[in-house]
Each structure stands twice: as C-alpha cells, then as structure tokens.
Scaffold this active site. Structure first.
Site, short mmCIF file in Angstrom:
data_model
loop_
_atom_site.label_atom_id
_atom_site.label_comp_id
_atom_site.label_asym_id
_atom_site.label_seq_id
_atom_site.Cartn_x
_atom_site.Cartn_y
_atom_site.Cartn_z
N GLY A 1 0.86 -1.19 0.00
CA GLY A 1 0.00 0.00 0.00
C GLY A 1 0.89 1.22 0.00
O GLY A 1 1.94 1.22 -0.62
N GLU A 2 0.47 2.24 0.73
CA GLU A 2 1.24 3.48 0.79
C GLU A 2 1.68 3.69 2.24
O GLU A 2 0.85 3.88 3.12
CB GLU A 2 0.34 4.63 0.28
CG GLU A 2 0.91 6.00 0.45
CD GLU A 2 2.30 6.17 -0.14
OE1 GLU A 2 2.54 5.68 -1.25
OE2 GLU A 2 3.15 6.77 0.54
N CYS B 1 6.27 -5.48 0.99
CA CYS B 1 6.43 -4.20 0.29
C CYS B 1 6.25 -3.04 1.28
O CYS B 1 7.10 -2.79 2.09
CB CYS B 1 5.50 -4.14 -0.92
SG CYS B 1 6.02 -2.91 -2.10
N ARG C 1 12.78 3.55 -0.01
CA ARG C 1 11.49 3.39 -0.70
C ARG C 1 11.66 3.59 -2.20
O ARG C 1 12.54 4.31 -2.65
CB ARG C 1 10.49 4.42 -0.17
CG ARG C 1 10.10 4.20 1.27
CD ARG C 1 9.20 5.31 1.77
NE ARG C 1 7.98 5.42 0.96
CZ ARG C 1 7.17 6.48 0.99
NH1 ARG C 1 7.44 7.50 1.76
NH2 ARG C 1 6.10 6.50 0.24
N ARG D 1 6.79 -0.86 -7.30
CA ARG D 1 7.36 0.31 -6.61
C ARG D 1 8.00 -0.12 -5.29
O ARG D 1 7.73 0.44 -4.22
CB ARG D 1 6.27 1.39 -6.38
CG ARG D 1 5.91 2.11 -7.68
CD ARG D 1 4.78 3.10 -7.52
NE ARG D 1 3.52 2.43 -7.25
CZ ARG D 1 2.87 2.44 -6.10
NH1 ARG D 1 3.34 3.11 -5.08
NH2 ARG D 1 1.74 1.80 -5.97
N HIS E 1 5.81 -9.12 -3.57
CA HIS E 1 4.41 -9.48 -3.24
C HIS E 1 4.17 -10.97 -3.45
O HIS E 1 3.65 -11.37 -4.49
CB HIS E 1 3.45 -8.70 -4.14
CG HIS E 1 3.41 -7.23 -3.86
ND1 HIS E 1 2.50 -6.67 -2.99
CD2 HIS E 1 4.17 -6.23 -4.31
CE1 HIS E 1 2.71 -5.37 -2.92
NE2 HIS E 1 3.71 -5.07 -3.72
N GLU F 1 1.87 -12.64 -2.36
CA GLU F 1 0.41 -12.89 -2.44
C GLU F 1 -0.11 -12.76 -3.87
O GLU F 1 -1.26 -13.10 -4.14
CB GLU F 1 -0.34 -11.94 -1.50
CG GLU F 1 -0.49 -10.50 -1.96
CD GLU F 1 0.77 -9.65 -1.80
OE1 GLU F 1 1.85 -10.20 -1.45
OE2 GLU F 1 0.68 -8.43 -2.05
N1 GLN Z 1 6.00 2.64 -2.73
C1 GLN Z 1 5.15 2.32 -1.61
C2 GLN Z 1 5.61 3.07 -0.37
O1 GLN Z 1 6.73 3.51 -0.34
C3 GLN Z 1 5.14 0.83 -1.36
C4 GLN Z 1 4.63 0.12 -2.59
C5 GLN Z 1 3.88 -1.14 -2.33
O2 GLN Z 1 3.58 -1.52 -1.19
N2 GLN Z 1 3.51 -1.83 -3.40
O3 GLN Z 1 4.84 3.23 0.55
#
Ligand code: GLN
Length: 200
Positions: free
Chosen positions: A51-52, A83, A110, A140, A175, A177
């Site tokens: 996620g973010e 991630c 990141r 990412r 990932h 999953e």
């Molecule tokens: N780029 C996201 C972050 O820095 C992480 C990306 C992801 O979980 N797929 O929060």
C-alpha cells in the site's frame, strides 16, 4: 481443526488485503481482517500488506494500533510485512521521518528501483524455501539498505537483500500474495504457529 492452527490477521486499512486472505484460505488457515486495535489481541500472526506507507503509518498511529502491535510482538506475535509492510517494519527509512513500527533492525529505501522500473517480476532463489525458484512480483518496491547483526537475509535480488527475518518478524520487498506460490505464506504461518504452541 481450527483450534490447532495459528490465527492470522491481515491488516485491512489499505492495499492488497484480499490477495493475502485468498492465499491463507488456500492454505486452510483461519484468517481475520484486522481494522481495530482490539482485533490484534486475537491473532497469532499479523500480515501488513502492500500500500502506501505514509498513509498507513498515520492510520496506525491515529488508531493506537502501532502501540498494540509493538506490545503484541513483545508477547510473541509474528508479523509479516510485504512491500509497504516491510517499510513499516524498518527502524530506518532513508531520508524520511514518517511513522513506522520499527520492529526490525533494518534500513530501507522506498521506491528503490526508480520510475523507469515501476514493476517487474523475477525468480528468486530462497534456500529456506527449497530448491525450486520463488516467483516474485515487485511493485514500486523498497530495498533493504542495511541489516543489523540479528537479521537474517533470506532472499537477494541482484545482490540486494529483498527478504529478511528477525525473530518472529518477516519482511519481503515483493508481493508473494500475487503469485500461486504459497511457500512464503506457509513459512510465516509456521512462525506464527511457534507462538501459538508456546502459549500452550
Ligand atoms: N511505494 C510504496 C511506499 O513507499 C510501497 C509500494 C507497495 O507496497 N507496493 O509506501
């Protein structure tokens, strides 16, 4: 025989929640979606999905879940971050003072693969999971920039650590999953099971 299996929670604030739930269901493990602090008390292991990280860090703090997760970890709960979840587990985040759980003695960068390589797939050799390569999807993704003495690097890509373990904490930059390979989740379920058995 649900009672003998560890109960795995998937943090359900944002991101790739359903994909983790599906893998755990395939493994026949009891799953709970976790949105509140109280729900963390009921699980033996917690998955923090992608996620973010800045958004989820703020939400965890606002709901008091960061404090609960840290305490449950001290009590033996297992945590698996994928991630963004790996970023949340890190003690050090390059160039950022954003909120984090800081449960692992690692540093991360990141979006480390840059804009040119937004996402990619690679086959990883992970001795802990057997000789068959593990398909990994990076989106990412962060990388691990440094690890403390108690941290075990369990996978590398291009010489860079992308999966790490410390005690009952497990982190992956990719990932697991999003593929059909359930070995990574099975390893985490076993880690969470150690906690459940220790409780008796
Ligand atoms: N780029 C996201 C972050 O820095 C992480 C990306 C992801 O979980 N797929 O929060």
């Amino acid at each position: 025989m649900e009672a003998d299996l560890p109960i795995i929670g998937v943090l359900d604030l944002q991101g790739a929640v359903q994909e983790h739930v599906r893998v755990l269901e395939r493994l026949g493990v009891p799953v709970r979606r976790v949105r509140l602090s109280e729900e963390i008390e009921q699980v033996d292991g917690l998955i923090i999905p992608g996620g973010e990280s800045t958004t989820v860090g703020k939400l965890l703090e606002r709901r008091g879940m960061d404090v609960t997760i840290r305490r449950r970890c001290e009590e033996g709960m297992a945590v698996f971050g994928t991630c963004m979840g790996l970023i949340m587990l890190a003690q050090r985040i390059e160039g950022s003072d954003q909120q984090r759980l800081g449960l692992m003695d690692i540093g991360v960068r990141r979006n480390a693969f840059g804009r040119q390589v937004d996402s990619f797939e690679a086959d990883l050799t992970i001795p802990a999971l057997g000789s068959e390569p593990v398909p990994a999807v990076f989106i990412r993704a962060p990388i691990v920039t440094d690890v403390g003495a108690d941290v075990e690097v369990i996978a590398e890509w291009d010489g860079v650590p992308v999966a790490v373990r410390q005690g009952r904490c497990l982190g992956a930059a990719f990932h697991p999953e999003l593929t059909d390979d359930t070995r990574f989740h099975a390893m985490f379920v076993a880690m969470a099971g150690e906690e459940r058995n220790a409780k008796g």
